[in-house]
Design a protein around this motif. Structure first.
Motif, PDB file in Angstrom:
ATOM      1  N   VAL A   1       0.833  -1.205   0.000  1.00 25.70           N
ATOM      2  CA  VAL A   1       0.000   0.000   0.000  1.00 25.70           C
ATOM      3  C   VAL A   1       0.869   1.257   0.000  1.00 25.70           C
ATOM      4  O   VAL A   1       0.593   2.226  -0.718  1.00 25.70           O
ATOM      5  CB  VAL A   1      -0.949   0.000   1.220  1.00 25.70           C
ATOM      6  CG1 VAL A   1      -1.659   1.344   1.355  1.00 25.70           C
ATOM      7  CG2 VAL A   1      -1.970  -1.120   1.087  1.00 25.70           C
TER       8      VAL A   1
ATOM      9  N   TYR B   1       2.124   1.979  -3.329  1.00 19.63           N
ATOM     10  CA  TYR B   1       1.048   2.546  -4.153  1.00 19.63           C
ATOM     11  C   TYR B   1       0.879   4.035  -3.843  1.00 19.63           C
ATOM     12  O   TYR B   1       0.730   4.862  -4.750  1.00 19.63           O
ATOM     13  CB  TYR B   1      -0.259   1.794  -3.884  1.00 19.63           C
ATOM     14  CG  TYR B   1      -1.433   2.294  -4.705  1.00 19.63           C
ATOM     15  CD1 TYR B   1      -1.704   1.753  -5.957  1.00 19.63           C
ATOM     16  CD2 TYR B   1      -2.257   3.317  -4.226  1.00 19.63           C
ATOM     17  CE1 TYR B   1      -2.768   2.218  -6.720  1.00 19.63           C
ATOM     18  CE2 TYR B   1      -3.322   3.789  -4.977  1.00 19.63           C
ATOM     19  CZ  TYR B   1      -3.574   3.234  -6.225  1.00 19.63           C
ATOM     20  OH  TYR B   1      -4.622   3.711  -6.978  1.00 19.63           O
TER      21      TYR B   1
ATOM     22  N   LEU C   1      -7.528   2.123  -0.807  1.00 18.48           N
ATOM     23  CA  LEU C   1      -6.270   1.505  -0.385  1.00 18.48           C
ATOM     24  C   LEU C   1      -6.500   0.141   0.261  1.00 18.48           C
ATOM     25  O   LEU C   1      -5.636  -0.735   0.183  1.00 18.48           O
ATOM     26  CB  LEU C   1      -5.524   2.442   0.564  1.00 18.48           C
ATOM     27  CG  LEU C   1      -5.074   3.756  -0.091  1.00 18.48           C
ATOM     28  CD1 LEU C   1      -4.455   4.687   0.937  1.00 18.48           C
ATOM     29  CD2 LEU C   1      -4.097   3.496  -1.226  1.00 18.48           C
TER      30      LEU C   1
ATOM     31  N   VAL D   1      -6.427  -2.183  -2.490  1.00 22.54           N
ATOM     32  CA  VAL D   1      -5.046  -2.471  -2.891  1.00 22.54           C
ATOM     33  C   VAL D   1      -4.457  -3.561  -1.996  1.00 22.54           C
ATOM     34  O   VAL D   1      -3.767  -4.470  -2.464  1.00 22.54           O
ATOM     35  CB  VAL D   1      -4.178  -1.192  -2.811  1.00 22.54           C
ATOM     36  CG1 VAL D   1      -2.705  -1.521  -3.063  1.00 22.54           C
ATOM     37  CG2 VAL D   1      -4.669  -0.152  -3.813  1.00 22.54           C
ATOM     38  N   ALA D   2      -4.765  -3.472  -0.694  1.00 24.16           N
ATOM     39  CA  ALA D   2      -4.254  -4.464   0.258  1.00 24.16           C
ATOM     40  C   ALA D   2      -5.019  -5.779   0.183  1.00 24.16           C
ATOM     41  O   ALA D   2      -4.500  -6.829   0.580  1.00 24.16           O
ATOM     42  CB  ALA D   2      -4.330  -3.908   1.681  1.00 24.16           C
TER      43      ALA D   2
ATOM     44  N   PHE E   1      -8.048  -2.801   7.527  1.00 25.44           N
ATOM     45  CA  PHE E   1      -6.939  -2.081   6.909  1.00 25.44           C
ATOM     46  C   PHE E   1      -6.527  -0.874   7.742  1.00 25.44           C
ATOM     47  O   PHE E   1      -5.340  -0.636   7.960  1.00 25.44           O
ATOM     48  CB  PHE E   1      -7.319  -1.623   5.499  1.00 25.44           C
ATOM     49  CG  PHE E   1      -6.344  -0.638   4.908  1.00 25.44           C
ATOM     50  CD1 PHE E   1      -5.069  -1.038   4.537  1.00 25.44           C
ATOM     51  CD2 PHE E   1      -6.697   0.696   4.754  1.00 25.44           C
ATOM     52  CE1 PHE E   1      -4.160  -0.127   4.013  1.00 25.44           C
ATOM     53  CE2 PHE E   1      -5.803   1.610   4.230  1.00 25.44           C
ATOM     54  CZ  PHE E   1      -4.530   1.193   3.862  1.00 25.44           C
TER      55      PHE E   1
ATOM     56  N   PHE F   1      -2.845  -0.640   9.220  1.00 28.10           N
ATOM     57  CA  PHE F   1      -1.948   0.403   8.717  1.00 28.10           C
ATOM     58  C   PHE F   1      -1.320   1.171   9.877  1.00 28.10           C
ATOM     59  O   PHE F   1      -0.111   1.409   9.897  1.00 28.10           O
ATOM     60  CB  PHE F   1      -2.702   1.370   7.801  1.00 28.10           C
ATOM     61  CG  PHE F   1      -1.795   2.348   7.106  1.00 28.10           C
ATOM     62  CD1 PHE F   1      -1.272   2.063   5.856  1.00 28.10           C
ATOM     63  CD2 PHE F   1      -1.433   3.547   7.714  1.00 28.10           C
ATOM     64  CE1 PHE F   1      -0.409   2.946   5.219  1.00 28.10           C
ATOM     65  CE2 PHE F   1      -0.573   4.439   7.092  1.00 28.10           C
ATOM     66  CZ  PHE F   1      -0.064   4.135   5.840  1.00 28.10           C
TER      67      PHE F   1
END
Length: 375
Positions: free
Chosen positions: A106, A109, A123, A126-127, A134, A138
């Protein structure tokens, strides 16, 4: 180190278990000692690093329980090898690696789309995990909430452009698609505790008249593509210790495959901006270049440095003086040169190493990605 299959160890603290498995007492667990689990309740659940730290402080408690005579250093060495081989810690380590890899994906990205519309939903996709999971993951891995992380990277990027180019604020806003000047001004002042103009003036020169403050030579060269096997420096309370541990792993890996004899170089790469990003937020990698077709080593990440034109500065001297070199490059040399920065990140290669070289003779090459300024 392989664990003695006949000896069972506590799944938390690693102490050998002295349990009669044919006659377990009520409430006794066959995988944990009574100090770590009591009546089905875990009394302690420290991180591995903190656990090693505690055992090092109180080796006499371990020795008393087990009948050994370890010093603090010896006990830490024993448990450093033992704990990662214990089932529970193996599972935690594997899970942590997977989570870490997701967040790195991530973050990469975000680096590529820093001024695009970025939100947790996009995002999380994306993960490949839920938005709720998430957000928590994160922050746990990066130490910052997603919003603060993105805002910080954007402001640091803008700050670096302000001190390394003569681009005006309106021009910069047009290049990066930031919301508007007033929003930027408020956010910038809140983060850096000064206005944009004050910040630019403060960093206008590294030293009087741009005088070269250190022994340094430079050249402009076309550098071929490099493929690097790297380890990433983690957030830690003892950054110097972590840094030395990583380098030791890199050196051992290089020696095992005789990479130095194949012309490979030791490399460090920063994904942030010298002079601006605080040390605790810096994203830093150390590694070694790989020969063509060399397989990705287990436990290492792979980073591709693109070919292109670089200004290469060779510095002779102590590593802790490198910050002065960067100040000279970015605040004096770059603004008065015929070049401006490209987007790939700065990196360093090390011509020799402290293990075999006097500190005053250490040679470091700093690579600054550049392009010619438009006339």
């Amino acid at each position: 180190m392989k664990i003695n299959s006949e000896t069972k160890y506590c799944q938390t603290c690693g102490i050998p278990l002295d349990i009669d498995y044919t006659n377990l007492k009520e409430g006794q667990n066959e995988e944990y000692c009574d100090y770590c689990l009591k009546n089905g309740v875990k009394l302690y659940d420290f991180s591995m690093d903190y656990l090693l730290y505690l055992w090092g402080l109180f080796p006499e408690e371990y020795n008393k329980e087990v009948g050994t005579n370890y010093t603090s250093t010896e006990l830490r060495e024993v448990l450093t090898k033992r704990l990662p081989e214990i089932k529970r810690w193996k599972q935690k380590i594997n899970t942590a690696h997977l989570q870490y890899e997701l967040i790195i994906k991530v973050q990469e990205y975000i680096n590529r789309h820093l001024f695009d519309d970025l939100d947790s939903e996009k995002l999380a996709q994306v993960a490949g995990i839920s938005k709720f999971h998430f957000r928590r993951l994160f922050k746990a891995v990066s130490g910052e909430s997603l919003g603060k992380y993105i805002l910080r990277l954007r402001l640091e990027y803008i700050a670096f452009k302000l001190i390394s180019t003569d681009t005006s604020v309106p021009e910069l806003l047009g290049q990066i698609n930031y919301q508007n000047k007033h929003t930027l001004s408020r956010a910038f002042k809140s983060y850096f505790n000064c206005s944009i103009s004050e910040f630019r003036k403060k960093h206008s020169h590294a030293c009087p008249e741009g005088k070269n403050p250190v022994r340094i030579e430079w050249s402009i060269e076309k550098v071929p593509h490099m493929r690097i096997a790297y380890l990433k420096l983690e957030r830690t309370s003892n950054i110097n210790h972590s840094f030395s541990v990583l380098w030791k792993q890199i050196l051992q890996f290089s020696e095992r495959y005789r990479l130095s004899s194949k012309g490979c170089k030791y490399v460090s790469l920063t994904l942030d901006y010298p002079l601006i990003t605080l040390e605790e937020h810096s994203r830093f990698m150390v590694g070694v270049t790989l020969p063509p077709s060399f397989k990705t080593p287990k436990g290492f990440g792979i980073y591709e440095i693109p070919s292109g034109e670089y200004a290469i500065f060779r510095f002779k001297g102590l590593y802790h003086e490198l910050n002065r070199v960067y100040r000279h490059i970015y605040l004096d040399w770059l603004p008065t040169s015929d070049y401006t920065l490209r987007e790939p990140f700065t990196f360093e290669t090390y011509v020799n190493t402290p293990e075999k070289t006097p500190a005053s003779e250490l040679l470091t090459d700093i690579y600054i990605p550049i392009i010619k300024k438009e006339k």
